[in-house]
Design a protein around this motif. Structure first.
Motif, short mmCIF file in Angstrom:
data_model
loop_
_atom_site.label_atom_id
_atom_site.label_comp_id
_atom_site.label_asym_id
_atom_site.label_seq_id
_atom_site.Cartn_x
_atom_site.Cartn_y
_atom_site.Cartn_z
N ASN A 155 0.87 -1.26 -0.11
CA ASN A 155 -0.11 -0.03 0.01
C ASN A 155 0.77 1.39 -0.06
O ASN A 155 1.65 1.54 1.10
CB ASN A 155 -0.87 -0.11 1.33
CG ASN A 155 -1.83 1.11 1.17
OD1 ASN A 155 -1.60 2.13 0.68
ND2 ASN A 155 -2.84 0.90 2.11
N PRO A 156 0.88 2.10 -1.35
CA PRO A 156 1.81 3.20 -1.16
C PRO A 156 1.32 4.17 0.00
O PRO A 156 2.32 5.12 0.06
CB PRO A 156 1.79 3.90 -2.59
CG PRO A 156 0.29 3.15 -3.32
CD PRO A 156 -0.08 1.84 -2.46
N ASN A 157 0.28 4.24 0.43
CA ASN A 157 -0.11 5.16 1.37
C ASN A 157 0.25 4.92 2.66
O ASN A 157 -0.24 5.51 3.83
CB ASN A 157 -1.56 5.68 1.07
CG ASN A 157 -2.06 6.21 -0.26
OD1 ASN A 157 -1.35 7.21 -0.65
ND2 ASN A 157 -2.84 5.83 -0.81
N GLN A 158 0.86 3.65 3.00
CA GLN A 158 1.04 3.33 4.32
C GLN A 158 2.52 2.74 4.43
O GLN A 158 2.86 1.48 4.69
CB GLN A 158 0.10 2.16 4.77
CG GLN A 158 -1.22 2.45 4.94
CD GLN A 158 -1.98 1.41 5.59
OE1 GLN A 158 -2.26 0.32 5.25
NE2 GLN A 158 -2.84 2.06 6.61
N ILE A 159 3.41 3.73 4.26
CA ILE A 159 4.82 3.43 4.25
C ILE A 159 5.32 3.91 5.38
O ILE A 159 5.25 5.33 5.60
CB ILE A 159 5.72 3.79 2.87
CG1 ILE A 159 5.12 3.05 1.70
CG2 ILE A 159 7.02 3.32 2.92
CD1 ILE A 159 5.61 3.53 0.58
N VAL A 160 6.27 3.40 6.36
CA VAL A 160 6.76 3.81 7.24
C VAL A 160 8.37 3.57 7.07
O VAL A 160 9.02 2.70 6.55
CB VAL A 160 6.51 3.16 8.60
CG1 VAL A 160 7.49 3.46 9.86
CG2 VAL A 160 5.04 3.53 9.17
N LEU A 161 9.02 4.78 7.39
CA LEU A 161 10.62 4.86 7.04
C LEU A 161 11.09 4.55 8.50
O LEU A 161 10.79 5.03 9.63
CB LEU A 161 10.97 6.28 6.74
CG LEU A 161 10.54 6.80 5.53
CD1 LEU A 161 10.89 8.32 5.57
CD2 LEU A 161 10.96 6.08 4.36
N MET A 162 12.16 3.61 8.32
CA MET A 162 12.70 3.04 9.63
C MET A 162 14.25 2.65 9.33
O MET A 162 14.54 2.22 8.35
CB MET A 162 12.01 1.79 10.16
CG MET A 162 12.51 1.20 11.33
SD MET A 162 11.52 -0.17 11.96
CE MET A 162 12.43 -0.58 13.45
N GLY A 163 15.06 2.90 10.60
CA GLY A 163 16.39 2.50 10.40
C GLY A 163 17.33 2.71 11.43
O GLY A 163 16.73 3.27 12.72
N ASP A 164 18.44 1.99 11.63
CA ASP A 164 19.15 2.09 12.94
C ASP A 164 20.40 2.79 12.54
O ASP A 164 20.94 2.37 11.42
CB ASP A 164 19.30 0.77 13.42
CG ASP A 164 20.00 -0.16 12.52
OD1 ASP A 164 21.33 -0.63 12.60
OD2 ASP A 164 19.63 -0.57 11.51
N SER A 165 21.00 3.55 13.41
CA SER A 165 22.56 4.12 13.33
C SER A 165 22.43 4.83 11.92
O SER A 165 21.70 5.86 11.45
CB SER A 165 23.35 3.19 13.36
OG SER A 165 24.79 3.70 13.53
N ALA A 166 23.28 4.42 10.95
CA ALA A 166 23.34 5.17 9.73
C ALA A 166 21.99 5.02 8.93
O ALA A 166 21.63 5.97 8.07
CB ALA A 166 24.70 4.75 8.84
N GLY A 167 21.43 3.85 9.09
CA GLY A 167 20.15 3.92 8.45
C GLY A 167 19.08 4.62 9.05
O GLY A 167 18.22 5.15 8.25
N GLY A 168 19.12 5.16 10.25
CA GLY A 168 18.21 6.05 10.81
C GLY A 168 18.58 7.45 10.44
O GLY A 168 17.54 8.28 10.21
N ASN A 169 19.62 7.86 9.94
CA ASN A 169 20.32 8.95 9.18
C ASN A 169 19.60 9.10 7.76
O ASN A 169 18.96 10.13 7.75
CB ASN A 169 21.70 8.92 9.04
CG ASN A 169 22.29 10.04 8.15
OD1 ASN A 169 22.22 9.91 7.07
ND2 ASN A 169 22.70 11.26 8.87
N LEU A 170 19.54 7.98 7.23
CA LEU A 170 18.83 8.11 5.83
C LEU A 170 17.53 8.22 6.11
O LEU A 170 16.89 9.03 5.29
CB LEU A 170 19.44 7.05 5.20
CG LEU A 170 20.82 6.68 4.75
CD1 LEU A 170 21.27 5.08 4.53
CD2 LEU A 170 21.22 7.64 3.88
N ALA A 171 16.94 7.60 7.18
CA ALA A 171 15.59 7.40 7.24
C ALA A 171 14.97 8.83 7.50
O ALA A 171 13.94 9.49 7.01
CB ALA A 171 15.13 6.56 8.18
N ALA A 172 15.62 9.70 8.74
CA ALA A 172 15.30 11.04 8.86
C ALA A 172 15.47 12.06 7.76
O ALA A 172 14.69 12.85 7.28
CB ALA A 172 16.00 11.36 10.15
N ALA A 173 16.71 11.85 7.22
CA ALA A 173 16.89 12.66 5.99
C ALA A 173 15.76 12.59 4.75
O ALA A 173 15.44 13.52 4.29
CB ALA A 173 18.21 12.29 5.49
#
Length: 317
Positions: A155-173
């Motif tokens: 579902n393209p309207n239900q996407i959560v961005l998630m990551g840890d460490s450098a992946g958290g950086n990418l998700a927040a960015a």
């Protein structure tokens, strides 16, 4: 990845074990292939064999210049007509190590425990590819999912961005860049993220010699990923510098107490709350950077995980 200084910290048995096994899997030399081989072996140590509780499929997101390999975890049942809700998972590893296998210790369980799809991204790594290559790969995958997700029963309207460490950086960015585009994710979840390039917070000073990730390590990772210091103010690298958080998604941020990056997540959470974004912040008492791997073995990490699940569920509503 620093092993020293653990004697200065009152570490639980679980954290001492994490430091021990990280030292067992330390690289033979400074060659990037040795570093990655050691990291992969350490990751495998914490990854249980697949047990058939979710569907797992490797796929490729088409892109003219650089197709991106991804791994799709989906629940066993029939997909909803609108497609599965989906976590887009961006792995940690200092933008330098990690792959589709390295974080299966968490991606499989998120799929099973939340009954949602999880898509992990094999973004390009440094030193072969510098900033913004990793970010651009994650952005490519997000926009492809947003436009074509139903092809994969997402579902393209239900996407959560998630990551840890450098992946958290990418998700927040990515969430910062998606503001005011009409294509914002429905949630953001980060575990001990690196969110700025200044390294001038109180935790950077107080936890400079923390086991598993020291301040010196973070400088090394940053300089490897973004050797051009003129990039260090770019919001795609330092999302904490954003002035506007008004169109950010509902968020969950967890940090480790003994981690130079601890204040990055705390300050980011404060900025989200000031912008009236529903945000939950979790301080993992006594935890080290990288401790998410002990999700089955450490009560504090298990508590963090359960709090994260509780926070993720309403993001999909």
């Amino acid at each position: 990845m620093t092993q020293q200084s653990s004697m200065h910290y009152r570490l639980s048995e679980e954290m001492q074990s994490l430091v021990y096994w990280s030292s067992i899997y330390s690289p033979a030399d400074d060659d990037i292939d040795s570093i990655r081989a050691a990291y992969d072996a350490m990751c495998l140590h914490y990854t249980l064999p697949r047990d058939g509780t979710v569907n797992i499929e490797d796929k490729t997101v088409p892109q003219l210049n650089h197709p991106v390999n991804v791994r799709l975890y989906s629940p066993l049942g029939e997909a909803p007509a609108t497609g599965w809700p989906c976590i887009l998972y961006l792995h940690g590893g200092g933008w330098m190590v990690g792959n589709l296998d390295s974080h299966e210790f968490i991606t499989r369980y998120l799929c099973r425990d939340l009954n949602v799809a999880v898509l992990s991204v094999d973004y390009r790594l440094t030193p072969e590819h510098h900033f913004p290559a990793a970010y651009e790969d994650c952005e490519t995958v997000y926009h492809w999912l947003y436009q074509h997700g139903l092809q994969w029963k997402i579902n393209p309207n239900q996407i959560v961005l998630m990551g840890d460490s450098a992946g958290g950086n990418l998700a927040a960015a990515l969430a910062v860049q998606l503001q005011h585009t009409g294509a914002q994710a429905c949630g953001l979840a980060m575990i001990y993220p690196c969110l700025s390039s200044g390294f001038d917070t109180a935790s950077c000073q107080q936890q400079a010699d923390a086991p598993l990730l020291s301040l010196a390590d973070m400088h090394d990772y940053l300089q490897a990923y973004a050797p051009n210091t003129s990039d260090w103010q770019d919001l795609r690298l330092s999302p904490l510098l954003a002035q506007d958080f008004s169109d950010m998604p509902r968020s969950f941020i967890a940090v480790a107490e003994y981690d130079p990056l601890s204040d990055d997540g705390r300050i980011f959470a404060d900025k989200l709350k000031q912008a009236n974004i529903a945000t939950e912040f979790y301080l993992g008492k006594g935890l080290l950077h990288g401790s998410l791997r002990l999700v089955r073995d450490c009560p504090v990490v298990q508590d963090l995980y359960q709090r994260m699940l509780s926070s993720l569920k309403p993001m999909f509503n």
